[in-house]
Each structure stands twice: as structure tokens, then as C-alpha cells.
Design a protein around this motif. Structure first.
Motif, PDB file in Angstrom:
ATOM      1  N   LYS A 171       0.890  -1.154   0.000  1.00 38.24           N
ATOM      2  CA  LYS A 171       0.000   0.000   0.000  1.00 38.24           C
ATOM      3  C   LYS A 171       0.929   1.204   0.000  1.00 38.24           C
ATOM      4  N   VAL A 172       0.671   2.123  -0.927  1.00 41.20           N
ATOM      5  CA  VAL A 172       1.538   3.280  -1.087  1.00 41.20           C
ATOM      6  C   VAL A 172       0.915   4.505  -0.427  1.00 41.20           C
ATOM      7  N   ALA A 173       1.703   5.178   0.387  1.00 38.78           N
ATOM      8  CA  ALA A 173       1.236   6.396   1.063  1.00 38.78           C
ATOM      9  C   ALA A 173       1.003   7.514   0.048  1.00 38.78           C
ATOM     10  N   GLY A 174       0.258   8.516   0.456  1.00 40.64           N
ATOM     11  CA  GLY A 174       0.041   9.695  -0.391  1.00 40.64           C
ATOM     12  C   GLY A 174      -0.852   9.388  -1.574  1.00 40.64           C
ATOM     13  N   SER A 175      -0.395   9.751  -2.751  1.00 39.62           N
ATOM     14  CA  SER A 175      -1.191   9.615  -3.976  1.00 39.62           C
ATOM     15  C   SER A 175      -1.299   8.178  -4.462  1.00 39.62           C
ATOM     16  N   GLY A 176      -0.540   7.285  -3.867  1.00 37.83           N
ATOM     17  CA  GLY A 176      -0.560   5.890  -4.285  1.00 37.83           C
ATOM     18  C   GLY A 176       0.359   5.596  -5.445  1.00 37.83           C
ATOM     19  N   ALA A 177       1.046   6.616  -5.944  1.00 31.75           N
ATOM     20  CA  ALA A 177       1.939   6.441  -7.091  1.00 31.75           C
ATOM     21  C   ALA A 177       3.267   5.847  -6.655  1.00 31.75           C
ATOM     22  N   SER A 178       3.893   5.109  -7.573  1.00 34.51           N
ATOM     23  CA  SER A 178       5.198   4.528  -7.276  1.00 34.51           C
ATOM     24  C   SER A 178       6.272   4.936  -8.272  1.00 34.51           C
ATOM     25  N   CYS A 179       5.902   5.616  -9.342  1.00 35.88           N
ATOM     26  CA  CYS A 179       6.848   5.934 -10.405  1.00 35.88           C
ATOM     27  C   CYS A 179       7.419   7.330 -10.234  1.00 35.88           C
ATOM     28  N   HIS A 180       8.739   7.457 -10.315  1.00 32.37           N
ATOM     29  CA  HIS A 180       9.372   8.773 -10.154  1.00 32.37           C
ATOM     30  C   HIS A 180       9.003   9.733 -11.287  1.00 32.37           C
ATOM     31  N   VAL A 181       8.439   9.220 -12.392  1.00 31.13           N
ATOM     32  CA  VAL A 181       8.028  10.060 -13.510  1.00 31.13           C
ATOM     33  C   VAL A 181       6.678  10.722 -13.211  1.00 31.13           C
ATOM     34  N   GLY A 182       5.955  10.212 -12.190  1.00 32.15           N
ATOM     35  CA  GLY A 182       4.689  10.803 -11.772  1.00 32.15           C
ATOM     36  C   GLY A 182       3.477   9.936 -12.017  1.00 32.15           C
ATOM     37  N   TYR A 183       3.682   8.806 -12.671  1.00 30.09           N
ATOM     38  CA  TYR A 183       2.569   7.896 -12.940  1.00 30.09           C
ATOM     39  C   TYR A 183       2.361   6.948 -11.759  1.00 30.09           C
ATOM     40  N   LEU A 184       1.175   6.344 -11.717  1.00 30.18           N
ATOM     41  CA  LEU A 184       0.861   5.380 -10.665  1.00 30.18           C
ATOM     42  C   LEU A 184       1.840   4.210 -10.696  1.00 30.18           C
ATOM     43  N   SER A 185       2.047   3.652 -11.884  1.00 28.93           N
ATOM     44  CA  SER A 185       2.908   2.492 -12.077  1.00 28.93           C
ATOM     45  C   SER A 185       4.094   2.867 -12.949  1.00 28.93           C
TER      46      SER A 185
ATOM     47  N   GLU B 204      -1.628   4.931 -19.046  1.00 33.27           N
ATOM     48  CA  GLU B 204      -2.008   5.893 -18.019  1.00 33.27           C
ATOM     49  C   GLU B 204      -2.000   7.249 -18.707  1.00 33.27           C
ATOM     50  N   GLN B 205      -3.135   7.886 -18.776  1.00 30.08           N
ATOM     51  CA  GLN B 205      -3.273   9.125 -19.533  1.00 30.08           C
ATOM     52  C   GLN B 205      -2.814  10.362 -18.757  1.00 30.08           C
ATOM     53  N   HIS B 206      -2.796  10.265 -17.434  1.00 34.65           N
ATOM     54  CA  HIS B 206      -2.439  11.426 -16.615  1.00 34.65           C
ATOM     55  C   HIS B 206      -1.494  11.005 -15.501  1.00 34.65           C
ATOM     56  N   LYS B 207      -0.597  11.897 -15.191  1.00 29.37           N
ATOM     57  CA  LYS B 207       0.304  11.652 -14.068  1.00 29.37           C
ATOM     58  C   LYS B 207      -0.453  11.843 -12.762  1.00 29.37           C
ATOM     59  N   THR B 208      -0.050  11.101 -11.757  1.00 32.96           N
ATOM     60  CA  THR B 208      -0.659  11.185 -10.436  1.00 32.96           C
ATOM     61  C   THR B 208      -0.105  12.369  -9.654  1.00 32.96           C
ATOM     62  N   PHE B 209       1.144  12.723  -9.932  1.00 38.05           N
ATOM     63  CA  PHE B 209       1.765  13.875  -9.281  1.00 38.05           C
ATOM     64  C   PHE B 209       2.781  14.494 -10.232  1.00 38.05           C
ATOM     65  N   ASP B 210       3.173  15.721  -9.929  1.00 40.66           N
ATOM     66  CA  ASP B 210       4.176  16.422 -10.718  1.00 40.66           C
ATOM     67  C   ASP B 210       5.543  16.161 -10.080  1.00 40.66           C
ATOM     68  N   PRO B 211       6.436  15.455 -10.790  1.00 44.56           N
ATOM     69  CA  PRO B 211       7.749  15.139 -10.219  1.00 44.56           C
ATOM     70  C   PRO B 211       8.529  16.379  -9.764  1.00 44.56           C
ATOM     71  N   ALA B 212       8.387  17.496 -10.457  1.00 44.40           N
ATOM     72  CA  ALA B 212       9.114  18.715 -10.068  1.00 44.40           C
ATOM     73  C   ALA B 212       8.651  19.204  -8.694  1.00 44.40           C
ATOM     74  N   ASP B 213       7.359  19.058  -8.397  1.00 46.35           N
ATOM     75  CA  ASP B 213       6.837  19.451  -7.086  1.00 46.35           C
ATOM     76  C   ASP B 213       7.341  18.533  -5.982  1.00 46.35           C
ATOM     77  N   VAL B 214       7.478  17.254  -6.293  1.00 50.44           N
ATOM     78  CA  VAL B 214       7.860  16.254  -5.292  1.00 50.44           C
ATOM     79  C   VAL B 214       9.370  16.181  -5.099  1.00 50.44           C
TER      80      VAL B 214
END
Length: 171
Positions: A115-129, A151-161
Motif C-alpha cells: 500500500k503506497v502512502a500519499g497519492s498511491g503512485a510509485s513511479c518517479h516520472v509521476g505515474y501510478l505504475s 495511463e493518460q495522466h500523471k498522479t503527481f508532478d515530479p518537479a513538485d515532489v
């Protein structure tokens, strides 16, 4: 840093010990943890989402990463690109809490359900997978496309993280 498959017993109250590999029957049929690390001291680890079953990433563990994952219940890996022990989520906050850990029949690969904390994403590029693109096969190849984004949209912005932290991808 090259790790070896040293089977010595670690010290301390949270120590994890790995059994020496004595026989095929012992490795395949008994309840002893006797992981087989490769020539670089690594064991492959497939990580999936505990709820959806989706593959999140494929990584590698050295002896220390495997021990720390077992003791803490959080995923640790060996970063081959950076050559460092890596606590997944230490920088991003996307810590992987291990729900279940399995080892395969000949004990040379590990499977984590997390189980992934936060947005649930695991990819440093910003995608879930980390497996966010599909390779079309046979008749599924349209207009010569090499890769299709599933995956059409990133879960988070890597620059922000990650800010200005160096990208771990090496050419």
C-alpha cells in the motif's frame, strides 16, 4: 558497491538470518529463507498494489534492503543507477508499506504487495505504475507506434515532489 551472498548471521534484536542453501529440497520445499542473490549481490523484486494487483515497479534488493524490508515492513531497494540503498518514499513521501512478501520457488525473486502512502503512485516520472506504457503486439501495432500510454495522466508532478534532485534514469 558489490554485495555478496554472505550467509553470516546478523546481530541485534531485529536481526534477520538467511539460511545457507544446502539442497534443492531445502530451498524449494522447506520453510527456511535462503535467498539466492546474483553475481552483483542482488535479487529481483516485483512490487504490486495490494488492492488492485497492478504491477507498480520492478526493482532489486541487496541483502541489506531485503533485511530492512523484512524488519521494518516498508520497502527498501538497491538503486543500481545510484549505487545506494533506497528507502522507497523517503524523498517523495510515497512510502510503500508491505502487506505481504513472497519469495519464488528457487528463492531468487521476491514479490511485494504494498500500500503506497500519499497519492498511491510509485513511479518517479509521476505515474501510478512504472509500467505506464504498453508495447503493441502483432495486429495491435497501429501506424508503427512503438509505445502507447495506458495511463493518460500523471498522479503527481515530479518537479513538485523531487525539486531539483537528479533524475535516477541513466542513458
Amino acid at each position: 558497491m558489490k554485495e555478496t551472498s554472505d550467509q553470516s548471521q546478523p546481530a541485534g534484536p531485529d536481526a534477520v538470518s538467511f539460511a545457507p542453501r544446502n539442497s534443492i529440497e531445502q530451498v524449494e520445499e522447506q520453510a527456511e529463507l535462503a535467498p539466492k542473490f546474483d553475481a552483483d549481490g542482488l535479487i529481483t523484486c516485483v512490487t504490486t498494489d495490494a488492492d488492485s494487483g497492478e504491477v507498480l515497479m520492478l526493482g532489486y534488493m541487496n541483502k541489506e534492503a531485503l533485511e530492512k524490508t523484512i524488519v521494518t515492513g516498508e520497502a527498501y531497494y538497491w538503486s543500481r543507477s545510484r549505487q545506494v540503498l533506497w528507502h522507497k518514499g523517503a524523498t517523495s513521501g510515497l512510502v510503500q508499506r508491505v502487506v505481504e512478501m513472497r519469495i519464488d520457488d528457487d528463492q531468487d525473486a521476491v514479490w511485494l504487495r504494498v500500500k503506497v502512502a500519499g497519492s498511491g503512485a510509485s513511479c518517479h516520472v509521476g505515474y501510478l505504475s512504472c509500467f505506464y506504457r504498453q508495447v503493441p503486439l502483432g495486429a495491435g501495432r497501429v501506424n508503427g507506434e512503438a509505445l502507447v500510454f495506458v495511463e493518460q495522466h500523471k498522479t503527481f508532478d515530479p518537479a513538485d515532489v523531487y525539486g531539483d534532485a537528479p533524475n535516477p534514469t541513466k542513458l
